[in-house]
Design a protein around this motif. Structure first.
Motif, mmCIF file in Angstrom:
data_model
loop_
_atom_site.group_PDB
_atom_site.id
_atom_site.type_symbol
_atom_site.label_atom_id
_atom_site.label_comp_id
_atom_site.label_asym_id
_atom_site.label_seq_id
_atom_site.Cartn_x
_atom_site.Cartn_y
_atom_site.Cartn_z
ATOM 1 N N LYS A 1 -0.993 -1.727 51.658
ATOM 2 C CA LYS A 1 -0.673 -2.296 50.276
ATOM 3 C C LYS A 1 0.168 -0.808 49.622
ATOM 4 C CE LYS A 1 -3.680 -6.420 49.717
ATOM 5 N NZ LYS A 1 -3.463 -7.103 48.575
ATOM 6 N N ILE A 2 -0.039 0.252 49.255
ATOM 7 C CA ILE A 2 0.434 1.571 48.048
ATOM 8 C C ILE A 2 0.945 2.731 49.744
ATOM 9 C CG2 ILE A 2 0.232 3.096 47.093
ATOM 10 C CD1 ILE A 2 -2.089 1.914 45.897
ATOM 11 N N PRO A 3 2.544 2.390 49.788
ATOM 12 C CA PRO A 3 2.886 2.916 50.980
ATOM 13 C C PRO A 3 2.615 4.525 50.774
ATOM 14 C CG PRO A 3 4.472 1.088 50.133
ATOM 15 C CD PRO A 3 3.364 0.753 49.020
ATOM 16 N N ASP A 4 2.523 4.885 49.301
ATOM 17 C CA ASP A 4 2.959 6.378 49.914
ATOM 18 C C ASP A 4 1.828 7.452 49.014
ATOM 19 O OD1 ASP A 4 3.786 5.268 47.337
ATOM 20 O OD2 ASP A 4 5.278 7.019 46.095
ATOM 21 N N SER A 5 1.415 6.489 49.398
ATOM 22 C CA SER A 5 -0.523 7.126 48.794
ATOM 23 C C SER A 5 -0.873 8.133 49.917
ATOM 24 C CB SER A 5 -1.815 5.338 48.963
ATOM 25 O OG SER A 5 -2.057 4.590 49.835
ATOM 26 N N ASN A 6 -1.979 7.977 49.723
ATOM 27 C CA ASN A 6 -2.925 9.330 50.091
ATOM 28 C C ASN A 6 -4.523 8.685 49.844
ATOM 29 O OD1 ASN A 6 -0.819 11.576 50.716
ATOM 30 N ND2 ASN A 6 -0.729 11.506 48.104
ATOM 31 N N VAL A 7 -4.882 8.849 50.846
ATOM 32 C CA VAL A 7 -6.669 8.792 50.849
ATOM 33 C C VAL A 7 -7.638 9.512 51.196
ATOM 34 C CG1 VAL A 7 -8.118 6.910 51.813
ATOM 35 C CG2 VAL A 7 -5.554 6.368 51.425
ATOM 36 N N TYR A 8 -8.478 9.417 50.863
ATOM 37 C CA TYR A 8 -8.919 11.398 51.523
ATOM 38 C C TYR A 8 -10.586 10.121 51.200
ATOM 39 C CZ TYR A 8 -5.362 13.756 49.319
ATOM 40 O OH TYR A 8 -4.173 14.609 49.843
ATOM 41 N N VAL A 9 -11.035 10.361 52.585
ATOM 42 C CA VAL A 9 -12.719 10.006 52.914
ATOM 43 C C VAL A 9 -13.430 10.772 52.934
ATOM 44 C CG1 VAL A 9 -14.043 8.095 54.016
ATOM 45 C CG2 VAL A 9 -11.450 7.768 53.881
ATOM 46 N N PHE A 10 -14.506 11.301 52.705
ATOM 47 C CA PHE A 10 -15.285 12.082 52.581
ATOM 48 C C PHE A 10 -17.223 11.269 53.379
ATOM 49 C CE2 PHE A 10 -12.382 14.414 49.161
ATOM 50 C CZ PHE A 10 -13.281 15.519 49.175
ATOM 51 N N TYR A 11 -17.117 11.975 54.008
ATOM 52 C CA TYR A 11 -17.926 11.289 55.131
ATOM 53 C C TYR A 11 -19.107 12.361 55.887
ATOM 54 C CZ TYR A 11 -15.960 13.798 58.886
ATOM 55 O OH TYR A 11 -15.009 14.328 60.068
ATOM 56 N N TYR B 1 -9.995 12.464 57.113
ATOM 57 C CA TYR B 1 -11.572 12.459 56.448
ATOM 58 C C TYR B 1 -11.985 13.734 56.317
ATOM 59 C CZ TYR B 1 -12.118 7.465 58.061
ATOM 60 O OH TYR B 1 -12.659 6.054 58.084
ATOM 61 N N ILE B 2 -12.701 13.553 55.259
ATOM 62 C CA ILE B 2 -13.189 15.027 55.184
ATOM 63 C C ILE B 2 -14.815 14.982 55.837
ATOM 64 C CG2 ILE B 2 -14.035 17.292 53.539
ATOM 65 C CD1 ILE B 2 -10.706 15.439 52.359
ATOM 66 N N ARG B 3 -15.162 16.178 56.232
ATOM 67 C CA ARG B 3 -16.654 16.132 56.490
ATOM 68 C C ARG B 3 -17.435 16.030 55.508
ATOM 69 N NH1 ARG B 3 -20.200 18.660 61.787
ATOM 70 N NH2 ARG B 3 -19.818 19.731 59.656
ATOM 71 N N GLY B 4 -18.089 16.166 54.170
ATOM 72 C CA GLY B 4 -19.031 16.927 53.297
ATOM 73 C C GLY B 4 -19.076 15.372 52.479
ATOM 74 N N ARG B 5 -20.233 15.931 52.181
ATOM 75 C CA ARG B 5 -20.298 15.032 50.973
ATOM 76 C C ARG B 5 -19.792 15.980 49.622
ATOM 77 N NH1 ARG B 5 -26.384 13.064 51.666
ATOM 78 N NH2 ARG B 5 -25.930 10.663 50.832
ATOM 79 N N VAL B 6 -19.304 14.525 48.488
ATOM 80 C CA VAL B 6 -18.515 14.918 47.058
ATOM 81 C C VAL B 6 -19.518 15.375 46.201
ATOM 82 C CG1 VAL B 6 -17.557 14.476 45.183
ATOM 83 C CG2 VAL B 6 -16.297 13.942 47.692
ATOM 84 N N ALA B 7 -19.482 16.318 46.028
ATOM 85 C CA ALA B 7 -20.632 17.351 45.084
ATOM 86 C C ALA B 7 -20.909 17.044 43.156
ATOM 87 C CB ALA B 7 -20.747 18.558 44.901
ATOM 88 N N LYS B 8 -18.530 16.350 42.789
ATOM 89 C CA LYS B 8 -18.841 16.801 41.664
ATOM 90 C C LYS B 8 -17.723 15.846 41.863
ATOM 91 C CE LYS B 8 -19.178 19.168 37.129
ATOM 92 N NZ LYS B 8 -19.776 18.753 36.454
ATOM 93 N N ILE B 9 -17.645 15.153 40.413
ATOM 94 C CA ILE B 9 -16.727 14.515 39.622
ATOM 95 C C ILE B 9 -16.042 14.559 38.669
ATOM 96 C CG2 ILE B 9 -15.300 11.926 40.354
ATOM 97 C CD1 ILE B 9 -16.620 10.981 42.455
ATOM 98 N N TYR B 10 -15.198 14.990 37.948
ATOM 99 C CA TYR B 10 -14.899 15.158 36.731
ATOM 100 C C TYR B 10 -13.795 14.450 36.336
ATOM 101 C CZ TYR B 10 -13.724 19.721 37.884
ATOM 102 O OH TYR B 10 -12.082 20.676 39.037
ATOM 103 N N LYS B 11 -13.096 14.772 35.089
ATOM 104 C CA LYS B 11 -12.342 14.667 34.134
ATOM 105 C C LYS B 11 -11.349 15.802 34.097
ATOM 106 C CE LYS B 11 -10.529 9.858 32.973
ATOM 107 N NZ LYS B 11 -10.501 8.830 32.182
ATOM 108 N N GLU B 12 -9.972 15.841 34.757
ATOM 109 C CA GLU B 12 -9.253 16.962 34.096
ATOM 110 C C GLU B 12 -7.573 16.361 33.746
ATOM 111 O OE1 GLU B 12 -10.351 20.722 35.511
ATOM 112 O OE2 GLU B 12 -8.171 20.529 36.039
ATOM 113 N N GLY B 13 -7.337 16.200 32.932
ATOM 114 C CA GLY B 13 -5.776 15.827 32.576
ATOM 115 C C GLY B 13 -5.733 14.420 33.481
ATOM 116 N N GLY B 14 -6.592 13.447 32.460
ATOM 117 C CA GLY B 14 -6.291 12.277 33.089
ATOM 118 C C GLY B 14 -7.050 11.389 34.787
ATOM 119 N N ARG B 15 -6.787 11.960 35.556
ATOM 120 C CA ARG B 15 -6.898 12.415 36.896
ATOM 121 C C ARG B 15 -8.618 13.142 37.240
ATOM 122 N NH1 ARG B 15 -2.809 14.351 40.647
ATOM 123 N NH2 ARG B 15 -3.072 12.068 41.239
ATOM 124 N N LEU B 16 -8.674 12.048 38.218
ATOM 125 C CA LEU B 16 -10.040 12.550 38.182
ATOM 126 C C LEU B 16 -10.701 14.102 39.518
ATOM 127 C CD1 LEU B 16 -11.841 8.386 38.757
ATOM 128 C CD2 LEU B 16 -12.732 10.406 37.275
#
Lengths: 192, 659
Positions: free
Chosen positions: B420-430, B454-469
């Motif tokens: 649906k979003i042609p120039d998007s980037n998707v990162y899957v942490f697994y 696909y990136i093997r590993g769990r996300v450890a932290k999500i924080y906000k910086e400059g409006g992005r996560l």
């Protein structure tokens, strides 16, 4: 240091080009590690052969080009033989090594020297001359006594000797190599 | 005097290789009451059974001991064999000299001694056996399905199509469950609503299905074939017999409420239909938010309704019906991750959403009409991070189990974003990618080739910086920390049992596992049954599963119900508990410990010398009793015996062993 995975379009394009030249779809890789497990050189590598593909997939090309691994690969193709997807990993590594050399990033200078002398040798004589290769390699790298213990054995079995190891088609081989070099120079100009 | 026959099986070399079977048979000849003993190569074979029958005639045997494999294997075979003879099928004992002797020992001498001891115990017990007779109970051929998600819908349709009556119970105002909230289904990407709404309509139109929405289970009594079920119809404040579902009331209602169906991302009115294709397609009033019901003011809906279908005086009602079988299909919900994962923002970041919220975002009938727009500012995200195993495979914060469907719907989400979003980037942490299903691995391959990282590993932290996560984790394949700046983060959260499952389980007298899922009778061989006869399972109430597995299990449960209904009455096992009321002191210990609610305390008339008195004693409902024997062990006065395993019989065995 951590690696930011955003905005890696240029590096991903480079990885895609190398993969295309090697006839590889990087997404085929399961990351199972069978390549690394069987690699005879892996013990001396800084990146496992498996990791080279994962770095390329994520567009972390700097890590690949800076690595020693791409220089240490002996291109024995054990990894390809064992890979469940028949991925041409030595092909990827060769592409990465050529790119690194173009950028002057020489990970293991002995390997680079060895390759250069070998090719020069072939260009000059149509075939590799063991004596010339050994001599020049030892002198230019400073490893003066490397492999010297093997000399009596090699003399005895006539692997090396006073006469040159040549071929009648030496001129044609030289022509072939000059054409390859010209094509590479052409490519470089195109990039600039 | 009893006339006992002992038959010792070789089981090829399975038993005879380790046990001297001839010696066992010889030793049994000396036991009191034994008039015949022999050994044979395969007792369970046709000639073996014929020999037993012949010997019964020849020696006028009235009790049989078979020394062979476990009774779980062939007890029924030999009982059936005895039906053709004059011997009661329950005058039979099996001495297990295979699993409990020959298979676990190597010393032939000692194994033979043990086999003799086991056979002697069986002979001692069979001497105290008495005939037991099966009884039959009638079967009421109407099924109750609890939960109107895809599992309940499928089960109800299958049973109804077989010609039996079904009541489908749903506590929400519409059936459809979770499946109807989903956008597309993996791996074929067909539209979830398009394949489930026709089934919903079929349910409402089926002559054999009675659809009961806004209803809850109030009480259950009785037993297989004859459950008395009381159902509570919650007040809807709209008379569905009159209402045509024109929707005028909805447009005029002034009160806006957060929509549950759109996962909090849009609003509905206080009088509402959950979604456009709801079945029944008629509104209900949410009494917690209706101004008329809360404050006594408003009543606009009543004023505008052309058919006068609104009734603010509506009350909850109950009704009772009899059912032969019950299917539990109460489904799942997603874990409340906000309370568990402060490192993912704990719900503070609007653009960190759950997988189900994403399903609504990407759905054409959802709050954004199918445009993937992030909730905070309604812009299209370019960099999207998908985090798997949020709450699953996390014994400390969430659940230790794998939720099974997330790997696949994460791949589906990645695919949908990239499409649906042609120039998007998707990162899957697994942590792992689990694709055990037809076409699943191929779908995952395709998603990677679509460009998902696909990136093997769990996300450890999500924080906000400059409006992005900023999502920080390790790529454990590289052994390096990595960060991704994301516009939208989707958490693929764990499935947990639906709220209220505990009450349903309690009312039905069935069991729950440690995680709150309904326990099946046997994980491999009886996966759609419960320990309570006549109660079956379908779908995610039994454990996390995807739609194909849910539908398969629902049809399997329906087949079980149809099998039960194919007979007009059912044979019950006679090996149930029996109370000797003269010994019973009415303490009630047995009633408390009975897992099947088979024991009740009753008052009886009795005499104490010349005096007439009323006394409390225990009484067993043999239709409910499953013969587990808990009550017999708990009984302080020894008033309860489990028929087939009476205290007297067990003690004879012990005596024989201790001789």
């Amino acid at each position: 240091m951590d690696r930011c995975l955003n905005n890696r379009e240029n590096a991903k394009a480079l990885a895609a080009r190398i993969a295309k030249d090697a006839g590889v779809d990087l997404q085929d890789c399961y990351q199972c590690g069978k390549c690394s497990g069987g690699c005879p050189m892996a013990g001396d590598m800084d990146l496992m052969p498996r990791q080279i593909i994962q770095y390329m997939r994520l567009g972390l090309m700097g890590d690949v080009l800076r690595s020693k691994s791409i220089w240490l690969c002996a291109a024995c193709h054990t990894c390809v033989d064992r890979c469940p997807h028949d991925i041409n990993l030595p092909g990827l590594i060769e592409g990465a090594r050529m790119e690194a050399k173009r950028r002057g990033m020489i990970g293991v200078k002995e390997v680079d020297k060895f390759t250069d002398i070998f090719l020069e040798n072939v260009k000059m004589f149509g075939k590799n001359q063991e004596v010339v290769l050994e001599g020049l390699y030892n002198v230019t790298t400073g490893h003066l006594m490397q492999d010297m213990v093997n000399v009596p054995h090699m003399l005895k079995h006539k692997i090396v000797g006073p006469e040159l190891n040549t071929t009648k088609q030496a001129a044609e081989v030289k022509e072939l190599m000059l054409r390859a070099q010209a094509a590479e120079n052409e490519r470089k100009r195109g990039e600039q | 005097m009893s006339r006992i026959g002992v038959f010792v099986c070789h089981c090829g070399t399975n038993i005879a290789g380790t046990v001297d079977v001839a010696r066992v048979a010889e030793a049994m000849k000396a036991e009191p009451g034994v008039v015949f003993a022999t050994d044979y190569k395969y007792m369970c074979s046709e000639p073996g059974q014929q020999m037993v029958k012949d010997m019964i005639k020849e020696h006028k045997l009235d009790r049989i001991v078979i020394c062979s494999c476990t009774p779980r294997m062939h007890e029924n075979t030999f009982r059936k064999m005895l039906k053709d003879t004059d011997v009661n099928p329950y005058m039979l004992e099996i001495a297990n000299i295979r699993e409990q002797c020959s298979w676990v020992h190597t010393d032939k001498e000692k194994a033979t001694e043990k086999a003799i001891a086991l056979a002697r115990m069986a002979v001692a017990k069979v001497g105290r056996d008495f005939p037991l007779f099966t009884s039959t109970i009638p079967i009421h051929k109407k099924a109750l399905v609890i939960g109107g998600g895809i599992a309940g819908i499928q089960a109800a349709l299958d049973i109804a199509d077989a010609g039996y009556q079904v009541t489908l119970l749903e506590r929400e105002p519409s059936i459809g469950g979770r499946m109807v909230m989903l956008d597309k289904t993996f791996p074929t990407l067909d539209c979830s609503a398009c394949i489930s709404t026709p089934k919903m309509v079929e349910v409402s139109a089926h002559p054999n299905i009675e659809l009961r929405t806004s209803c809850e289970l109030e009480d259950v009594s009785g037993y297989v074939g004859n459950f008395e079920v009381t159902i509570r119809q919650k007040a809807r404040y709209v008379n569905h017999d009159i209402c045509t579902g024109c929707g005028l009331c909805e447009t005029k209602c002034p009160t806006k409420v957060i929509s549950e169906f759109n996962q909090g991302m849009s609003e509905r009115r206080a009088i509402y239909k959950s979604f456009a294709q709801a079945v029944p397609a008629k509104p209900v009033i949410d009494p917690d938010h209706c101004r008329k019901l809360q404050e006594g003011k408003c009543g606009v809906c009543q004023a505008v309704c052309p058919l006068k279908a609104i009734n603010f005086e509506d009350k909850d009602t109950t009704f009772t019906d009899t059912y032969g079988a019950i299917i539990v299909s109460t489904g799942y919900q997603l874990i409340q991750w906000q309370d568990l994962y402060p490192e993912y923002g704990g719900g503070r970041f609007k653009d960190v959403i759950s997988g189900l919220q994403f399903e609504r975002l990407v759905n054409a009938s959802g709050p954004t009409e199918g445009h993937i727009l992030r909730p905070s500012d309604q812009t299209e995200p370019k960099d999207v991070v998908i985090v798997k195993c949020v709450g699953s495979r996390d014994p400390k914060k969430g659940k230790s189990y794998c939720s099974r469907a997330c790997c696949m719907y994460a791949a589906k989400h990645a695919h949908q974003i990239l499409e649906k979003i042609p120039d998007s980037n998707v990162y899957v942490f697994y942590m792992d990618v689990r694709t055990p299903g037809k076409g699943y691995e191929e779908f995952y391959d395709r998603t990677r080739k679509d460009g998902a990282n696909y990136i093997r590993g769990r996300v450890a932290k999500i924080y906000k910086e400059g409006g992005r996560l900023i999502c920080r984790g390790e790529d454990s394949l590289l052994g390096r920390q990595v960060t991704v700046e994301a516009d939208l983060v989707i958490l693929e959260t764990a499935m947990v049992p639906a709220d209220g499952i505990g009450e349903v389980v309690h009312k039905l007298g069935i069991a729950m596992d440690a995680d709150g899922w309904v326990q099946e009778a046997h994980p491999k061989l009886r996966p759609v049954e419960t320990q309570t006869a006549g109660v079956y399972l379908a779908g995610t109430c039994q454990g996390p599963k995807d739609i194909p597995d849910t539908v398969a299990q629902a049809s399997a449960a329906a087949a079980k119900v149809c099998g039960l209904f194919s007979k007009s009455e059912m044979e019950t096992s006679p090996m149930t508990s029996k109370v000797d009321q003269s010994k019973c002191c009415g303490c009630g210990h047995c009633e408390v410990c009975c897992p099947y609610k088979a024991i009740t305390l009753v008052e009886i008339d009795d005499r104490e010398g010349p005096k007439k008195i009323r006394r409390t004693v225990a009484s067993v409902n043999s239709g409910l009793c499953q013969g587990c024997g808990c009550c017999a062990a708990a009984c302080r006065t020894g008033a309860i015996d489990l028929l087939g395993f009476t205290n007297d019989q067990i003690l004879r065995e012990v005596d024989a062993l201790c001789q």
